[in-house]
Each structure stands twice: as structure tokens, then as C-alpha cells.
Design an enzyme around this catalytic site. Structure first.
Site, PDB file in Angstrom:
ATOM      1  N   LYS A 199       0.866  -1.178   0.000  1.00 27.23           N
ATOM      2  CA  LYS A 199       0.000   0.000   0.000  1.00 27.23           C
ATOM      3  C   LYS A 199       0.902   1.226   0.000  1.00 27.23           C
ATOM      4  O   LYS A 199       1.613   1.486   0.968  1.00 27.23           O
ATOM      5  CB  LYS A 199      -0.922   0.006   1.214  1.00 27.23           C
ATOM      6  CG  LYS A 199      -1.879   1.191   1.233  1.00 27.23           C
ATOM      7  CD  LYS A 199      -2.800   1.121   2.441  1.00 27.23           C
ATOM      8  CE  LYS A 199      -3.771   2.282   2.474  1.00 27.23           C
ATOM      9  NZ  LYS A 199      -4.654   2.225   3.659  1.00 27.23           N
ATOM     10  N   ARG A 217     -10.557  10.005   1.095  1.00 24.65           N
ATOM     11  CA  ARG A 217     -10.485  10.705   2.380  1.00 24.65           C
ATOM     12  C   ARG A 217     -11.553  11.784   2.482  1.00 24.65           C
ATOM     13  O   ARG A 217     -12.071  12.060   3.574  1.00 24.65           O
ATOM     14  CB  ARG A 217      -9.076  11.282   2.578  1.00 24.65           C
ATOM     15  CG  ARG A 217      -8.044  10.171   2.773  1.00 24.65           C
ATOM     16  CD  ARG A 217      -6.618  10.668   2.796  1.00 24.65           C
ATOM     17  NE  ARG A 217      -5.685   9.543   2.947  1.00 24.65           N
ATOM     18  CZ  ARG A 217      -4.380   9.616   2.761  1.00 24.65           C
ATOM     19  NH1 ARG A 217      -3.830  10.776   2.406  1.00 24.65           N
ATOM     20  NH2 ARG A 217      -3.612   8.555   2.911  1.00 24.65           N
ATOM     21  N   LYS A 244       1.382   9.744   6.186  1.00 27.36           N
ATOM     22  CA  LYS A 244       1.444   8.298   6.418  1.00 27.36           C
ATOM     23  C   LYS A 244       2.696   7.654   5.829  1.00 27.36           C
ATOM     24  O   LYS A 244       2.760   6.445   5.662  1.00 27.36           O
ATOM     25  CB  LYS A 244       0.184   7.633   5.856  1.00 27.36           C
ATOM     26  CG  LYS A 244      -1.102   8.163   6.480  1.00 27.36           C
ATOM     27  CD  LYS A 244      -2.320   7.330   6.104  1.00 27.36           C
ATOM     28  CE  LYS A 244      -3.559   7.827   6.817  1.00 27.36           C
ATOM     29  NZ  LYS A 244      -4.722   6.926   6.620  1.00 27.36           N
ATOM     30  N   GLU A 301       7.754  -7.283   1.257  1.00 28.26           N
ATOM     31  CA  GLU A 301       6.479  -7.332   1.978  1.00 28.26           C
ATOM     32  C   GLU A 301       5.682  -8.581   1.592  1.00 28.26           C
ATOM     33  O   GLU A 301       5.037  -9.210   2.440  1.00 28.26           O
ATOM     34  CB  GLU A 301       5.662  -6.076   1.676  1.00 28.26           C
ATOM     35  CG  GLU A 301       6.232  -4.791   2.238  1.00 28.26           C
ATOM     36  CD  GLU A 301       5.948  -4.617   3.723  1.00 28.26           C
ATOM     37  OE1 GLU A 301       5.372  -5.532   4.346  1.00 28.26           O
ATOM     38  OE2 GLU A 301       6.309  -3.551   4.261  1.00 28.26           O
ATOM     39  N   LYS A 337      -2.005  -1.527  -3.888  1.00 29.85           N
ATOM     40  CA  LYS A 337      -2.845  -0.330  -3.881  1.00 29.85           C
ATOM     41  C   LYS A 337      -1.931   0.888  -3.956  1.00 29.85           C
ATOM     42  O   LYS A 337      -1.001   0.979  -3.150  1.00 29.85           O
ATOM     43  CB  LYS A 337      -3.673  -0.293  -2.599  1.00 29.85           C
ATOM     44  CG  LYS A 337      -4.579   0.929  -2.468  1.00 29.85           C
ATOM     45  CD  LYS A 337      -5.327   0.915  -1.146  1.00 29.85           C
ATOM     46  CE  LYS A 337      -6.236   2.135  -1.040  1.00 29.85           C
ATOM     47  NZ  LYS A 337      -6.924   2.200   0.257  1.00 29.85           N
ATOM     48  N   SER A 377      -9.760   5.664  -5.515  1.00 25.34           N
ATOM     49  CA  SER A 377     -10.682   6.774  -5.739  1.00 25.34           C
ATOM     50  C   SER A 377     -10.148   7.813  -6.715  1.00 25.34           C
ATOM     51  O   SER A 377     -10.889   8.328  -7.557  1.00 25.34           O
ATOM     52  CB  SER A 377     -11.009   7.434  -4.396  1.00 25.34           C
ATOM     53  OG  SER A 377      -9.833   7.919  -3.761  1.00 25.34           O
ATOM     54  N   TYR A 414     -14.475   1.119  -7.824  1.00 32.04           N
ATOM     55  CA  TYR A 414     -15.724   1.879  -7.737  1.00 32.04           C
ATOM     56  C   TYR A 414     -16.499   1.799  -9.049  1.00 32.04           C
ATOM     57  O   TYR A 414     -17.669   2.186  -9.093  1.00 32.04           O
ATOM     58  CB  TYR A 414     -15.412   3.337  -7.375  1.00 32.04           C
ATOM     59  CG  TYR A 414     -14.666   3.450  -6.074  1.00 32.04           C
ATOM     60  CD1 TYR A 414     -15.330   3.369  -4.856  1.00 32.04           C
ATOM     61  CD2 TYR A 414     -13.273   3.580  -6.061  1.00 32.04           C
ATOM     62  CE1 TYR A 414     -14.630   3.429  -3.662  1.00 32.04           C
ATOM     63  CE2 TYR A 414     -12.577   3.648  -4.864  1.00 32.04           C
ATOM     64  CZ  TYR A 414     -13.258   3.564  -3.668  1.00 32.04           C
ATOM     65  OH  TYR A 414     -12.575   3.612  -2.488  1.00 32.04           O
TER      66      TYR A 414
END
Length: 330
Positions: free
Chosen positions: A200, A210, A222, A238, A253, A279, A318
Site C-alpha cells: 500500500k 479521504r 502516512k 512485503e 494499492k 478513488s 468503484y
């Protein structure tokens, strides 16, 4: 005399029937996981201004939305909650409240649609007064990795009890897959899957999400836990850790700017690979289509096809309902 070509790949493109016969990648509604936004209240749908066509739903209206999606052949859903600020605290206690908005709605969806798959989100940010995915040290501002694992484990357990089929840890804390797997197994939820957000990235493409849930960090960013967009080999590290820790599926992502990462992960694992068409990727296509710069429907389908071609076995998108309608038309 000119030498004519011996090899003529165009022969495999000369008619629609032949093109379809030799097509290498195909999309179906089985490929889609539909992310949906949940908010407090009753009988409300509120459009997300930065995501045309996408709405935030109260629990009763979300049930209607899921019913419409099921009619189109969509069978998997990923709800994300918008939590009232008054319920947020630095330890995200509301995340494990069985009477809270999120867990009650997950249970209700499973009661009304027992055959659909519900993937839940494990991260502190929707419930945290700090807006981060882990506990924030109030003095240093550091995200406390190991202390956060306890919260994430209890959150995952509460979601499993509510009926979640797949737990989706999106927090990017070190060791969280092993921790969650242990908590689930010790509490008789060994049948519940983990789809880890393996890679991510700290991406600029999350802005509309958000906006939809008011989940931006209150201070800082972040980058100390989400990945650097410049790195690909780190994703494979990872991946190896998630495999060792017991992940059932892995995710990249965002998707569209990380097709190379999807491809690399697919080449290095036998686990199912998913990708999140986020998004900002959705919003860009919608904005361009509204301005007449691209054909929105064709661009949507090309983007989804490219994500699957890169190696994704499933796509959180979406566009799920809209793409399912196109596929139904044939």
C-alpha cells in the site's frame, strides 16, 4: 520485386469473432470487489463530490445498493465506514463495538445476503481521533507499531464475529498479518481469510476517498508506514513476509500507476493477487469523461482490463456496478 511479409498477425484480428476467440484477457463480474461507503443516519444517500456517481449510504440504503449490485452479478463487497467524530479516540475503541455502525451493518448485510462475500477493513484511521492507521505517541508523534497490533487484532476479531468473510488489514504495520491470524485462529475463526494490503503506497490518489470518509490525518502524513512510490523490490519483501505470516491473498494499492508492481508480485507468488483501483483513479476518468476528453465507458473498461492483464485476479473498483452493466450488455 518487393518481398511481401510472411508473418501476418493481422489475420488474427480480421473479424470480431476471431478477435474474441484469441483474446488473452477477459473481465467478468467475478473479478470485482465493490467498495462502498457507510455513514450514520437513516434513509440517506449523499454523493461524493469528488467521485461522480459514487455515494455514501446509511445502512438501510446500503442494503438497497448491495441488492442492485447483486442483480448485476457482483458478489463481493468492501464496506468502509464514516464514523461520527464524537466516537473517535486515540485508541480507536469504537472499532470493536459490536453495537457500532460498522459491525452492525456487516452483520445485517450477511443476514440479508448470506451468499455474498464481505471484505472488512482493518485500520485505525476511520475510528482514530488522530486519523492515522496506528496509535500515535502523543509526545513524539511516532506511529507505535507494536502497540497498534493489539488494537488491530481486536478489530479483526470483532469483524469476524460480525460475519466478515475476508479481513483486509490496510494499516501497513509490521507483523500485523501474523498477529491477526493468531487472534482469529485462537478464537475459532480459522475459516476467515486475510487479504493483506501487501504493498500500500503513500499515494496522492487517495484524496477523494479521504473526502468521502473524512479520514485524513490530523497531523503529519502516512509515509512512515505506507510505502514509497519509488520502490518495487520493497513490495516483494512485503510479499514474502505476508506469505510467511499466513496471508491468503495479497493486494497492491493503488493499481493503475503500479501495474509493474502487480506484475512483479504475480510473478513471485502462488497466492491470489488483488489490486485496488482507487478513488483518484476513478475520479480522473470521470472528470475527463465529463469534459468530453475521453469516452468514459471505453476508458473504464480498458483500465480494468489493463489491471487484470498485469496480473490481478480480483479488482477492488468503484466502477464495479457500471462495468457489470457493460458486461451484461455484451
Amino acid at each position: 520485386m518487393a518481398i511481401l511479409p510472411t508473418h501476418r498477425p493481422r489475420r488474427n484480428r480480421k473479424s470480431e469473432v476471431i478477435r474474441n476467440m484469441v483474446q488473452e484477457t477477459n473481465l467478468t463480474t467475478n473479478d470485482f470487489i465493490y467498495p462502498v461507503f457507510l455513514i450514520e443516519g437513516q434513509n440517506k444517500t449523499i454523493e461524493v463530490s469528488s467521485m461522480p456517481g459514487i455515494h455514501r449510504f446509511t445502512a438501510d440504503r446500503l442494503i438497497d445498493e448491495i441488492g442492485q449490485a447483486v442483480e448485476l452479478g457482483i458478489k463481493a463487497f468492501a464496506p468502509f465506514p464514516g464514523i461520527n467524530d464524537a466516537l473517535k479516540d486515540r485508541l480507536a475503541k469504537e472499532s470493536a463495538n459490536p453495537e457500532g455502525l460498522y459491525l452492525k451493518t456487516v452483520a445485517d448485510i450477511k443476514r440479508q445476503f448470506p451468499d455474498v462475500v464481505i471484505m472488512t477493513d482493518v485500520a485505525m484511521d476511520p475510528y482514530s481521533s488522530d486519523g492515522h492507521d496506528g496509535i500515535v505517541d502523543p509526545e513524539s508523534g511516532e506511529i507505535l507499531n507494536d502497540a497498534s497490533l493489539e488494537v488491530l487484532g481486536q478489530m479483526a476479531l470483532a469483524q469476524a464475529r460480525a460475519g466478515a468473510d475476508i479481513i483486509g488489514p490496510s494499516d501497513m504495520m509490521d507483523g500485523r498479518v501474523a498477529w491477526i491470524r493468531d487472534v482469529l485462529d485462537r478464537n475459532a475463526f480459522s475459516h476467515v481469510s486475510i487479504m493483506s494490503y501487501t504493498a500500500k503506497y503513500a499515494s496522492a490518489f487517495y484524496g477523494p476517498f479521504r473526502d468521502a470518509l473524512d479520514s485524513a490525518p490530523k497531523k503529519g502524513d502516512k509515509k512512515s508506514y505506507q510505502m514509497n512510490p519509488a520502490n518495487k523490490r520493497e513490495a516483494l519483501r512485503e510479499l514474502a513476509l505476508d506469505e510467511q505470516e499466513g496471508a491468503d491473498m495479497v493486494m497492491i494499492k493503488p493499481a493503475l500507476s503500479y501495474l509493474d508492481v502487480i506484475h512483479a508480485v504475480k510473478a513471485n507468488t502462488n497466492l491470489p493477487v488483488t489490486a485496488y483501483n482507487v478513488s483518484g483513479e476513478y475520479a480522473m476518468i470521470k472528470a475527463a469523461a465529463q469534459n468530453g476528453w475521453v469516452d468514459g465507458e471505453k476508458t473504464m473498461m480498458e483500465v480494468l482490463l489493463s489491471i487484470k492483464r498485469a496480473g490481478a485476479d480480483a479488482i477492488l473498483t468503484y466502477f464495479a456496478k457500471e462495468a457489470a452493466a457493460v458486461l451484461r450488455r455484451g
